[in-house]
Write a protein that holds these residues in place. Structure first.
Motif, mmCIF file in Angstrom:
data_model
loop_
_atom_site.group_PDB
_atom_site.id
_atom_site.type_symbol
_atom_site.label_atom_id
_atom_site.label_comp_id
_atom_site.label_asym_id
_atom_site.label_seq_id
_atom_site.Cartn_x
_atom_site.Cartn_y
_atom_site.Cartn_z
ATOM 1 N N VAL A 67 108.595 26.716 87.352
ATOM 2 C CA VAL A 67 107.266 26.437 86.807
ATOM 3 C C VAL A 67 106.923 27.542 85.818
ATOM 4 O O VAL A 67 106.915 28.724 86.175
ATOM 5 N N PHE A 68 106.702 27.145 84.574
ATOM 6 C CA PHE A 68 106.316 28.101 83.536
ATOM 7 C C PHE A 68 104.818 27.980 83.349
ATOM 8 O O PHE A 68 104.299 26.927 83.028
ATOM 9 N N ASP A 69 104.142 29.080 83.588
ATOM 10 C CA ASP A 69 102.689 29.085 83.592
ATOM 11 C C ASP A 69 102.211 30.336 82.877
ATOM 12 O O ASP A 69 102.587 31.441 83.255
ATOM 13 N N SER A 70 101.394 30.176 81.863
ATOM 14 C CA SER A 70 100.883 31.333 81.128
ATOM 15 C C SER A 70 99.364 31.444 81.212
ATOM 16 O O SER A 70 98.772 32.266 80.529
ATOM 17 N N LEU A 71 98.745 30.627 82.067
ATOM 18 C CA LEU A 71 97.289 30.634 82.177
ATOM 19 C C LEU A 71 96.836 31.509 83.335
ATOM 20 O O LEU A 71 97.384 31.437 84.436
ATOM 21 N N ASN A 72 95.828 32.333 83.088
ATOM 22 C CA ASN A 72 95.276 33.186 84.137
ATOM 23 C C ASN A 72 94.436 32.354 85.094
ATOM 24 O O ASN A 72 93.799 31.380 84.679
ATOM 25 N N PRO A 73 94.400 32.741 86.367
ATOM 26 C CA PRO A 73 93.492 32.051 87.278
ATOM 27 C C PRO A 73 92.043 32.305 86.869
ATOM 28 O O PRO A 73 91.712 33.369 86.336
ATOM 29 N N VAL A 74 91.187 31.319 87.096
ATOM 30 C CA VAL A 74 89.767 31.414 86.768
ATOM 31 C C VAL A 74 88.983 31.298 88.078
ATOM 32 O O VAL A 74 89.274 30.436 88.909
ATOM 33 N N PHE A 75 87.980 32.152 88.236
ATOM 34 C CA PHE A 75 87.138 32.130 89.423
ATOM 35 C C PHE A 75 85.772 31.570 89.040
ATOM 36 O O PHE A 75 85.100 32.110 88.171
ATOM 37 N N SER A 76 85.407 30.452 89.667
ATOM 38 C CA SER A 76 84.172 29.759 89.297
ATOM 39 C C SER A 76 83.305 29.524 90.531
ATOM 40 O O SER A 76 83.713 29.820 91.658
ATOM 41 N N ASN A 77 82.141 28.940 90.289
ATOM 42 C CA ASN A 77 81.182 28.631 91.354
ATOM 43 C C ASN A 77 80.916 29.846 92.238
ATOM 44 O O ASN A 77 80.834 29.733 93.464
ATOM 45 N N VAL A 78 80.786 31.014 91.598
ATOM 46 C CA VAL A 78 80.561 32.251 92.347
ATOM 47 C C VAL A 78 79.100 32.299 92.798
ATOM 48 O O VAL A 78 78.181 32.156 91.986
ATOM 49 N N ILE A 79 78.925 32.480 94.099
ATOM 50 C CA ILE A 79 77.578 32.592 94.668
ATOM 51 C C ILE A 79 77.507 33.872 95.488
ATOM 52 O O ILE A 79 78.361 34.112 96.349
#
Length: 181
Positions: A67-79
Motif C-alpha cells: 500500500v503506497f500512501d502519502s497522505l497524513n492522518p487527519v484528526f477531526s470532530n475534536v471535542i
C-alpha cells in the motif's frame, strides 16, 4: 520502491502491478535481481515472471501487496469537554481519518492525556487532568499520530482553563434608604 529477488541466472524478470507490466530487469550471473519501480497511490499487487535464455516462462510469483500512501492522518470532530475547564478531569474525543501505527499522543505543553479504553474503530477518547496550578486562559491540546505508512498527522485545538473562583469586590444597595409601603 525497490523490488528484489532471485531467479534463474541471466534471465529476464518481468514485473507486474495488478497484471500491468511496469518494469523489466536482468538477473545477475548469481541469479539476483533488483529493480526500482514506481508505485501507484493505494494498493499495489506486485508479481514477477522470469524468462530464461530459451524463452521459457516461470510460474508467476505469489502476489506481494504493497500500500503506497502519502497522505497524513487527519484528526477531526475534536471535542474538549467541559470547555471552559476547571480543576479536575476533562474529556478529549476525536476521530482519526486512518488506522494508526499506535495510539496517538494527546496532551498539552504541561502534560500528557490518558487513553480511555476501549477504542471503537477510528474513534478515540482521552482524559486530561486540569490542575489548580495550570496556566489560566487558552491552552492548546495537541494530537499527534502516525499511520501504517509512516505519515504523521497533528492537530491543535484550544480550550480555556479557569480554575480561579470568581471574586466579589463589593455590593451596593440602591437606594441606601428605603421605606415600607
Amino acid at each position: 520502491s525497490m523490488l528484489t529477488g532471485e531467479a534463474e541466472p541471466n534471465s529476464l524478470v518481468k514485473i507486474y502491478n495488478t497484471s500491468l507490466l511496469v518494469g523489466e530487469t536482468l538477473t545477475s550471473s548469481g541469479g539476483f535481481f533488483s529493480k526500482s519501480i514506481d508505485l501507484e497511490l493505494g494498493k499495489n499487487l506486485l508479481q514477477v515472471v522470469a524468462v530464461d535464455a530459451a524463452g521459457n516462462d516461470s510460474l508467476t510469483s505469489e502476489v506481494r501487496a504493497v500500500v503506497f500512501d502519502s497522505l497524513n492522518p487527519v484528526f477531526s470532530n475534536v471535542i474538549v469537554s467541559p470547555n471552559p475547564a476547571r480543576a479536575g478531569p476533562i474529556k478529549i474525543t476525536f476521530v482519526s481519518s486512518k488506522t494508526l501505527e499506535a495510539n496517538p499522543k494527546v496532551g498539552t505543553s504541561q502534560r500528557a492525556a490518558s487513553l480511555v479504553p476501549p477504542q471503537a474503530g477510528l474513534n478515540y477518547s482521552y482524559t486530561y487532568a486540569v490542575k489548580e496550578s495550570d496556566w489560566q486562559g487558552t491552552t492548546l491540546v495537541t494530537i499527534e499520530g502516525e499511520d501504517l505508512a509512516g505519515n504523521v498527522g497533528a492537530r491543535t485545538v484550544p480550550f480555556v482553563v479557569d480554575t480561579l473562583a470568581p471574586t466579589i469586590e463589593g455590593i451596593n444597595v440602591i437606594p441606601a434608604r428605603a421605606k415600607a409601603g
